[in-house]
Design a protein around this motif. Structure first.
Motif, PDB file in Angstrom:
ATOM      1  N   MET A  92       0.852  -1.197   0.000  1.00  0.00           N
ATOM      2  CA  MET A  92       0.000   0.000   0.000  1.00  0.00           C
ATOM      3  C   MET A  92       0.890   1.250   0.000  1.00  0.00           C
ATOM      4  SD  MET A  92      -3.027   0.814   2.696  1.00  0.00           S
ATOM      5  CE  MET A  92      -1.930   1.268   4.027  1.00  0.00           C
ATOM      6  N   SER A  93       0.522   2.224  -0.823  1.00  0.00           N
ATOM      7  CA  SER A  93       1.324   3.450  -0.819  1.00  0.00           C
ATOM      8  C   SER A  93       0.410   4.645  -0.573  1.00  0.00           C
ATOM      9  CB  SER A  93       2.044   3.596  -2.155  1.00  0.00           C
ATOM     10  OG  SER A  93       1.077   3.698  -3.159  1.00  0.00           O
ATOM     11  N   HIS A  94       1.023   5.774  -0.271  1.00  0.00           N
ATOM     12  CA  HIS A  94       0.229   6.978  -0.040  1.00  0.00           C
ATOM     13  C   HIS A  94      -0.447   7.393  -1.344  1.00  0.00           C
ATOM     14  CE1 HIS A  94       3.491   7.748   3.133  1.00  0.00           C
ATOM     15  NE2 HIS A  94       2.446   7.191   3.690  1.00  0.00           N
ATOM     16  N   PRO A  95      -1.593   8.091  -1.266  1.00  0.00           N
ATOM     17  CA  PRO A  95      -2.222   8.580  -2.486  1.00  0.00           C
ATOM     18  C   PRO A  95      -1.232   9.477  -3.232  1.00  0.00           C
ATOM     19  CG  PRO A  95      -3.638   8.963  -0.577  1.00  0.00           C
ATOM     20  CD  PRO A  95      -2.333   8.473  -0.058  1.00  0.00           C
ATOM     21  N   ASP A  96      -1.373   9.494  -4.561  1.00  0.00           N
ATOM     22  CA  ASP A  96      -0.433  10.267  -5.363  1.00  0.00           C
ATOM     23  C   ASP A  96      -0.814  11.751  -5.286  1.00  0.00           C
ATOM     24  OD1 ASP A  96       1.486  11.089  -7.061  1.00  0.00           O
ATOM     25  OD2 ASP A  96       0.453  10.430  -8.887  1.00  0.00           O
ATOM     26  N   GLN A 118       8.233   4.778   8.908  1.00  0.00           N
ATOM     27  CA  GLN A 118       7.939   3.711   7.940  1.00  0.00           C
ATOM     28  C   GLN A 118       6.451   3.378   7.854  1.00  0.00           C
ATOM     29  OE1 GLN A 118      10.489   2.802   6.131  1.00  0.00           O
ATOM     30  NE2 GLN A 118      11.739   4.113   7.465  1.00  0.00           N
ATOM     31  N   VAL A 119       5.656   3.948   8.755  1.00  0.00           N
ATOM     32  CA  VAL A 119       4.218   3.621   8.793  1.00  0.00           C
ATOM     33  C   VAL A 119       3.521   4.214   7.567  1.00  0.00           C
ATOM     34  CG1 VAL A 119       2.063   4.093  10.051  1.00  0.00           C
ATOM     35  CG2 VAL A 119       4.118   3.428  11.303  1.00  0.00           C
ATOM     36  N   GLU A 120       2.564   3.476   7.039  1.00  0.00           N
ATOM     37  CA  GLU A 120       1.737   4.013   5.945  1.00  0.00           C
ATOM     38  C   GLU A 120       0.327   4.161   6.498  1.00  0.00           C
ATOM     39  OE1 GLU A 120       2.245   1.518   2.537  1.00  0.00           O
ATOM     40  OE2 GLU A 120       4.300   2.252   2.221  1.00  0.00           O
ATOM     41  N   PRO A 121      -0.035   5.353   6.960  1.00  0.00           N
ATOM     42  CA  PRO A 121      -1.290   5.514   7.697  1.00  0.00           C
ATOM     43  C   PRO A 121      -2.521   5.209   6.846  1.00  0.00           C
ATOM     44  CG  PRO A 121       0.125   7.462   7.903  1.00  0.00           C
ATOM     45  CD  PRO A 121       0.692   6.623   6.814  1.00  0.00           C
ATOM     46  N   ALA A 122      -3.356   4.316   7.371  1.00  0.00           N
ATOM     47  CA  ALA A 122      -4.595   3.991   6.666  1.00  0.00           C
ATOM     48  C   ALA A 122      -5.454   5.242   6.509  1.00  0.00           C
ATOM     49  CB  ALA A 122      -5.352   2.917   7.450  1.00  0.00           C
TER      50      ALA A 122
END
Ligand code: SAM
Length: 339
Positions: free
Chosen positions: A1-5, A43-47
């Motif tokens: 999962m990545s952050h929105p672009d 390193q967290v990818e916040p939901a």
């Protein structure tokens, strides 16, 4: 999962806050726990960043005028940032008011921003006044504010002398309000991340004081929440816990079958004795009740900045000691406990 672009989103909601935290960790090289935690959180990818309405908030933030507050009061009931005289010639009071109204609902406060009073749903100053002198002094402390909402309390903590406050809350509209405050107070040591305690590593032990106010009853597994809070504290650090309670014997806890005073997602509303037992079971000592109070419509009410239903609509009109579902009306406790 990545952050929105969306580079502004990432910058506003995460990367920029992590950079602020890294700076604080670099300034405290001997604090291994803080340095390790910041490395982990980076390193967290916040939901929460997948919030569908994110651009509404990033746009509202980006549209705010650049203003330099000439005065700030973080130790007053109404948190004050700037005065009307600070408005640049191109910013009218009416325009700024409309920009602040874009962030409605304003639930936690009150505030005065550049001369505009924001009368929020909650008079949070009343809760702060009930607990501020009863907790261990915050002077010089590193604090974690779990479920920080828009950060009203986080800023009051700095007003009370805290060296640093990390505010965490997964609800993007509240985080956006917190970023709005930060925009005008960039040098105040409050950083905000759109995450939950579930995003933290086990046993980080980086904080002197941890606040969890208004969160426990939202947790399906309250003792796990207490264990997570304990994990964030250094040995000897203090937990400040505020939550809904019911009257009853030790061991008793209400599990509302549906809503509780119109609030959804309420799992456990324990008695004080039950809560003390949970805290002890989670490894806390020196457990003390510092305040117990019934929430009144003087403290939580509809205002022009929160023009929706509030406490008065949640109580039985014929018997305000009961909620509209027939439960006891909301009663809250503040407790402190030591790791
Ligand atoms: C009732 S509000 C309380 C806000 C503030 N602490 C206060 O006392 O007024 C609860 C807040 O906790 C946040 N929250 C819920 N679950 C959470 C979790 N697991 N970790 C962090 N925050 C959480 C919600 O988004 C909400 O803003």
């Amino acid at each position: 999962m990545s952050h929105p672009d969306h580079s502004a989103t990432t910058a506003l909601f995460f990367t920029q806050q992590i950079a602020r935290l890294k700076q604080r960790a670099e300034n405290a090289p001997s604090n291994k726990a803080l340095n390790k935690l910041v490395e982990f959180l980076a390193q967290v990818e916040p939901a929460a960043l997948n919030h569908g309405d994110l651009s509404r908030w990033t746009d509202a933030l980006a549209a705010l005028p650049s203003l330099q507050p000439s005065r700030t009061a973080l130790d007053s009931a109404r948190l004050i940032i700037g005065s009307e005289a600070d408005l640049a010639p191109q910013t009218s009071l009416l325009t700024l008011r409309a920009q602040l109204e874009a962030f409605i609902p304003w639930r936690k406060g009150p505030f005065e921003l550049f001369g505009i009073g924001i009368d929020t749903e909650w008079r949070c100053d009343l809760k702060w006044a009930r607990l501020a002198d009863a907790i261990s002094p915050l002077e010089g402390q590193r604090v974690l504010d779990v479920g920080s909402g828009n950060g009203y309390y986080s800023y009051r903590m700095v007003g009370a002398g805290a060296a640093q406050v990390l505010a965490i809350d997964p609800h993007i509209p509240y985080v956006a309000q917190c970023l709005l405050l930060q925009r005008y107070l960039p040098d105040v040591a409050v950083d905000v991340l759109p995450i939950t305690l579930d995003d933290f590593p086990e046993r980080s032990g980086a904080f002197d004081t941890v606040f969890s106010m208004g969160v426990l009853y939202h947790r399906r597994s309250p003792i796990d929440h207490l264990l997570q809070l304990r994990d964030c504290l250094r040995a000897g650090g203090e937990l400040v816990l505020e939550t809904l309670i019911v009257e009853g014997e030790a061991g008793y806890s209400l599990t509302p079958p549906s809503a509780y005073a119109r609030m959804k997602g309420i799992w456990f509303v324990p008695s004080v004795g039950t809560l003390e037992a949970w805290l002890a079971k989670a490894g806390f000592s020196d457990i003390r009740v510092i305040d117990e109070s019934v929430t009144t419509p003087a403290e939580q009410r509809e205002t022009s900045w929160m023009p929706f239903e509030s406490l008065a609509d949640s109580l039985d009109p014929d018997n305000p000691t009961r909620s509209i579902e027939g439960h006891p009306a909301p009663r809250r406790v503040v407790m402190v406990a030591t790791r």
